[in-house]
Design a protein around this motif. Structure first.
Motif, PDB file in Angstrom:
ATOM      1  N   ALA A 104      17.678   9.369  -8.717  1.00 36.38           N
ATOM      2  CA  ALA A 104      16.786  10.495  -8.403  1.00 36.38           C
ATOM      3  C   ALA A 104      17.428  11.830  -8.778  1.00 36.38           C
ATOM      4  N   ALA A 105      18.726  11.951  -8.548  1.00 31.62           N
ATOM      5  CA  ALA A 105      19.432  13.197  -8.848  1.00 31.62           C
ATOM      6  C   ALA A 105      19.713  13.352 -10.341  1.00 31.62           C
ATOM      7  N   SER A 106      19.598  12.270 -11.086  1.00 36.13           N
ATOM      8  CA  SER A 106      19.953  12.308 -12.509  1.00 36.13           C
ATOM      9  C   SER A 106      19.100  13.304 -13.291  1.00 36.13           C
ATOM     10  N   ARG A 107      17.894  13.584 -12.826  1.00 40.90           N
ATOM     11  CA  ARG A 107      17.048  14.532 -13.568  1.00 40.90           C
ATOM     12  C   ARG A 107      17.599  15.952 -13.508  1.00 40.90           C
ATOM     13  N   GLU A 108      18.476  16.243 -12.529  1.00 44.66           N
ATOM     14  CA  GLU A 108      19.118  17.558 -12.465  1.00 44.66           C
ATOM     15  C   GLU A 108      20.193  17.693 -13.543  1.00 44.66           C
ATOM     16  N   LEU A 109      20.739  16.578 -13.967  1.00 42.18           N
ATOM     17  CA  LEU A 109      21.890  16.574 -14.862  1.00 42.18           C
ATOM     18  C   LEU A 109      21.532  16.226 -16.300  1.00 42.18           C
ATOM     19  N   PHE A 110      20.576  15.366 -16.460  1.00 43.52           N
ATOM     20  CA  PHE A 110      20.227  14.847 -17.782  1.00 43.52           C
ATOM     21  C   PHE A 110      18.821  15.290 -18.173  1.00 43.52           C
ATOM     22  N   PRO A 111      18.492  15.180 -19.469  1.00 49.43           N
ATOM     23  CA  PRO A 111      17.166  15.619 -19.907  1.00 49.43           C
ATOM     24  C   PRO A 111      16.021  14.753 -19.376  1.00 49.43           C
ATOM     25  N   PHE A 112      16.352  13.614 -18.778  1.00 51.85           N
ATOM     26  CA  PHE A 112      15.340  12.728 -18.203  1.00 51.85           C
ATOM     27  C   PHE A 112      15.974  11.933 -17.078  1.00 51.85           C
ATOM     28  N   GLU A 113      15.143  11.436 -16.174  1.00 52.74           N
ATOM     29  CA  GLU A 113      15.642  10.636 -15.055  1.00 52.74           C
ATOM     30  C   GLU A 113      16.001   9.240 -15.552  1.00 52.74           C
ATOM     31  N   LEU A 114      17.159   8.783 -15.159  1.00 53.39           N
ATOM     32  CA  LEU A 114      17.576   7.425 -15.512  1.00 53.39           C
ATOM     33  C   LEU A 114      16.748   6.419 -14.728  1.00 53.39           C
ATOM     34  N   LYS A 115      16.583   5.251 -15.281  1.00 49.66           N
ATOM     35  CA  LYS A 115      15.775   4.195 -14.663  1.00 49.66           C
ATOM     36  C   LYS A 115      16.670   3.086 -14.115  1.00 49.66           C
ATOM     37  N   LEU A 116      16.152   2.339 -13.163  1.00 49.27           N
ATOM     38  CA  LEU A 116      16.887   1.245 -12.538  1.00 49.27           C
ATOM     39  C   LEU A 116      17.392   0.249 -13.585  1.00 49.27           C
ATOM     40  N   ALA A 117      16.614   0.004 -14.608  1.00 49.68           N
ATOM     41  CA  ALA A 117      17.012  -0.948 -15.658  1.00 49.68           C
ATOM     42  C   ALA A 117      18.241  -0.472 -16.433  1.00 49.68           C
ATOM     43  N   GLN A 118      18.614   0.807 -16.282  1.00 58.91           N
ATOM     44  CA  GLN A 118      19.731   1.363 -17.029  1.00 58.91           C
ATOM     45  C   GLN A 118      21.034   1.438 -16.222  1.00 58.91           C
ATOM     46  N   ILE A 119      21.070   0.900 -15.009  1.00 61.77           N
ATOM     47  CA  ILE A 119      22.249   1.121 -14.164  1.00 61.77           C
ATOM     48  C   ILE A 119      23.513   0.455 -14.685  1.00 61.77           C
ATOM     49  N   ASP A 120      23.378  -0.549 -15.530  1.00 62.66           N
ATOM     50  CA  ASP A 120      24.558  -1.202 -16.103  1.00 62.66           C
ATOM     51  C   ASP A 120      24.779  -0.825 -17.566  1.00 62.66           C
ATOM     52  N   THR A 121      23.957   0.051 -18.084  1.00 64.18           N
ATOM     53  CA  THR A 121      24.100   0.507 -19.466  1.00 64.18           C
ATOM     54  C   THR A 121      25.158   1.603 -19.509  1.00 64.18           C
ATOM     55  N   PRO A 122      26.138   1.494 -20.404  1.00 60.99           N
ATOM     56  CA  PRO A 122      27.132   2.573 -20.511  1.00 60.99           C
ATOM     57  C   PRO A 122      26.442   3.913 -20.780  1.00 60.99           C
ATOM     58  N   LEU A 123      26.728   4.893 -19.951  1.00 64.34           N
ATOM     59  CA  LEU A 123      26.060   6.188 -20.062  1.00 64.34           C
ATOM     60  C   LEU A 123      26.183   6.803 -21.459  1.00 64.34           C
ATOM     61  N   PRO A 124      27.357   6.713 -22.110  1.00 67.34           N
ATOM     62  CA  PRO A 124      27.446   7.313 -23.451  1.00 67.34           C
ATOM     63  C   PRO A 124      26.539   6.644 -24.489  1.00 67.34           C
ATOM     64  N   SER A 125      26.062   5.434 -24.211  1.00 67.35           N
ATOM     65  CA  SER A 125      25.244   4.737 -25.206  1.00 67.35           C
ATOM     66  C   SER A 125      23.738   4.912 -24.988  1.00 67.35           C
ATOM     67  N   ILE A 126      23.331   5.643 -23.949  1.00 66.64           N
ATOM     68  CA  ILE A 126      21.902   5.850 -23.703  1.00 66.64           C
ATOM     69  C   ILE A 126      21.417   6.969 -24.628  1.00 66.64           C
ATOM     70  N   PRO A 127      20.462   6.642 -25.518  1.00 70.29           N
ATOM     71  CA  PRO A 127      19.958   7.645 -26.472  1.00 70.29           C
ATOM     72  C   PRO A 127      19.406   8.883 -25.760  1.00 70.29           C
ATOM     73  N   GLY A 128      19.789  10.046 -26.267  1.00 70.78           N
ATOM     74  CA  GLY A 128      19.279  11.306 -25.736  1.00 70.78           C
ATOM     75  C   GLY A 128      20.008  11.821 -24.515  1.00 70.78           C
ATOM     76  N   LEU A 129      20.907  11.027 -23.956  1.00 71.06           N
ATOM     77  CA  LEU A 129      21.610  11.437 -22.739  1.00 71.06           C
ATOM     78  C   LEU A 129      22.744  12.417 -23.040  1.00 71.06           C
ATOM     79  N   ASN A 130      23.361  12.260 -24.201  1.00 70.98           N
ATOM     80  CA  ASN A 130      24.470  13.136 -24.613  1.00 70.98           C
ATOM     81  C   ASN A 130      25.564  13.192 -23.549  1.00 70.98           C
ATOM     82  N   PHE A 131      25.964  12.002 -23.060  1.00 67.95           N
ATOM     83  CA  PHE A 131      26.981  11.928 -22.005  1.00 67.95           C
ATOM     84  C   PHE A 131      28.360  12.090 -22.631  1.00 67.95           C
ATOM     85  N   ASP A 132      28.948  13.261 -22.400  1.00 65.12           N
ATOM     86  CA  ASP A 132      30.270  13.569 -22.918  1.00 65.12           C
ATOM     87  C   ASP A 132      31.154  14.025 -21.762  1.00 65.12           C
ATOM     88  N   SER A 133      32.332  14.555 -22.069  1.00 56.77           N
ATOM     89  CA  SER A 133      33.259  14.945 -20.996  1.00 56.77           C
ATOM     90  C   SER A 133      32.692  16.069 -20.133  1.00 56.77           C
TER      91      SER A 133
END
Length: 94
Positions: free
Chosen positions: A12-41
Protein backbone atom coordinates in the motif's frame (compact mmCIF):
# COMPACT_ATOMS: atom_id res chain seq x y z
CA UNK A 1 -6.94 -2.24 8.62
CA UNK A 2 -7.31 -5.18 11.00
CA UNK A 3 -5.58 -8.30 9.73
CA UNK A 4 -3.37 -6.30 7.40
CA UNK A 5 0.02 -7.96 7.06
CA UNK A 6 3.43 -6.34 6.85
CA UNK A 7 3.48 -7.19 3.13
CA UNK A 8 0.06 -5.53 2.67
CA UNK A 9 1.29 -2.36 4.37
CA UNK A 10 4.44 -2.23 2.26
CA UNK A 11 2.45 -2.78 -0.94
CA UNK A 12 0.00 0.00 0.00
CA UNK A 13 2.84 2.39 0.83
CA UNK A 14 4.72 1.52 -2.36
CA UNK A 15 2.72 4.08 -4.36
CA UNK A 16 4.45 6.83 -2.33
CA UNK A 17 7.85 5.58 -3.46
CA UNK A 18 7.36 4.11 -6.91
CA UNK A 19 5.51 5.27 -10.03
CA UNK A 20 2.89 2.57 -9.39
CA UNK A 21 1.68 0.40 -6.53
CA UNK A 22 3.31 -3.00 -6.37
CA UNK A 23 1.02 -6.02 -6.52
CA UNK A 24 0.89 -9.12 -4.32
CA UNK A 25 2.06 -11.25 -7.26
CA UNK A 26 5.31 -9.24 -7.27
CA UNK A 27 6.41 -9.82 -3.66
CA UNK A 28 9.07 -12.35 -4.65
CA UNK A 29 10.19 -10.54 -7.80
CA UNK A 30 13.56 -8.81 -7.40
CA UNK A 31 12.75 -5.11 -7.19
CA UNK A 32 15.50 -4.08 -9.66
CA UNK A 33 13.97 -6.36 -12.31
CA UNK A 34 10.42 -4.90 -12.21
CA UNK A 35 9.96 -2.84 -15.41
CA UNK A 36 9.39 0.85 -14.78
CA UNK A 37 10.30 0.66 -11.10
CA UNK A 38 13.83 2.06 -11.55
CA UNK A 39 14.93 0.53 -8.23
CA UNK A 40 18.45 1.80 -7.64
CA UNK A 41 20.51 2.80 -4.60
CA UNK A 42 18.60 6.06 -4.20
CA UNK A 43 15.26 4.21 -4.23
CA UNK A 44 16.70 1.76 -1.70
CA UNK A 45 17.56 4.67 0.63
CA UNK A 46 14.05 6.08 0.16
CA UNK A 47 12.59 2.65 0.90
CA UNK A 48 14.59 2.47 4.13
CA UNK A 49 13.15 5.84 5.20
CA UNK A 50 9.65 4.72 4.28
CA UNK A 51 9.95 1.47 6.25
CA UNK A 52 11.42 3.24 9.28
CA UNK A 53 8.62 5.80 9.32
CA UNK A 54 5.82 3.35 8.53
CA UNK A 55 6.80 0.77 11.17
CA UNK A 56 8.72 2.86 13.75
CA UNK A 57 11.91 0.83 13.36
CA UNK A 58 15.58 1.63 12.78
CA UNK A 59 17.43 0.02 9.92
CA UNK A 60 21.20 -0.07 10.37
CA UNK A 61 23.12 0.35 7.13
CA UNK A 62 26.20 -1.22 8.74
CA UNK A 63 24.45 -4.32 10.07
CA UNK A 64 21.44 -5.01 7.85
CA UNK A 65 22.41 -6.36 4.43
CA UNK A 66 20.25 -4.03 2.37
CA UNK A 67 21.16 -5.58 -0.98
CA UNK A 68 19.59 -8.80 0.34
CA UNK A 69 16.90 -7.46 2.68
CA UNK A 70 15.49 -4.97 0.18
CA UNK A 71 15.82 -7.19 -2.87
CA UNK A 72 12.12 -8.18 -2.77
CA UNK A 73 9.02 -7.03 -0.92
CA UNK A 74 8.88 -10.33 0.98
CA UNK A 75 12.46 -9.90 2.22
CA UNK A 76 11.76 -6.30 3.20
CA UNK A 77 8.71 -7.50 5.16
CA UNK A 78 10.81 -10.17 6.88
CA UNK A 79 13.38 -7.52 7.86
CA UNK A 80 10.61 -5.33 9.30
CA UNK A 81 9.13 -8.25 11.23
CA UNK A 82 12.55 -9.12 12.71
CA UNK A 83 13.07 -5.49 13.72
CA UNK A 84 9.60 -5.29 15.27
CA UNK A 85 10.18 -8.55 17.13
CA UNK A 86 13.46 -7.29 18.59
CA UNK A 87 11.86 -3.94 19.42
CA UNK A 88 8.97 -5.71 21.15
CA UNK A 89 11.27 -7.99 23.16
CA UNK A 90 13.63 -5.18 24.20
CA UNK A 91 10.66 -2.91 25.02
CA UNK A 92 9.12 -5.61 27.20
CA UNK A 93 12.39 -6.01 29.10
CA UNK A 94 12.57 -2.33 30.01
Amino acid sequence: MPGETTVDKILAASRELFPFELKLAQIDTPLPSIPGLNFDSLKAMEMVSLLEELFGIEIDFGVDDLSFNLSTVRRAAQLVERKLSVKHVSGAAE
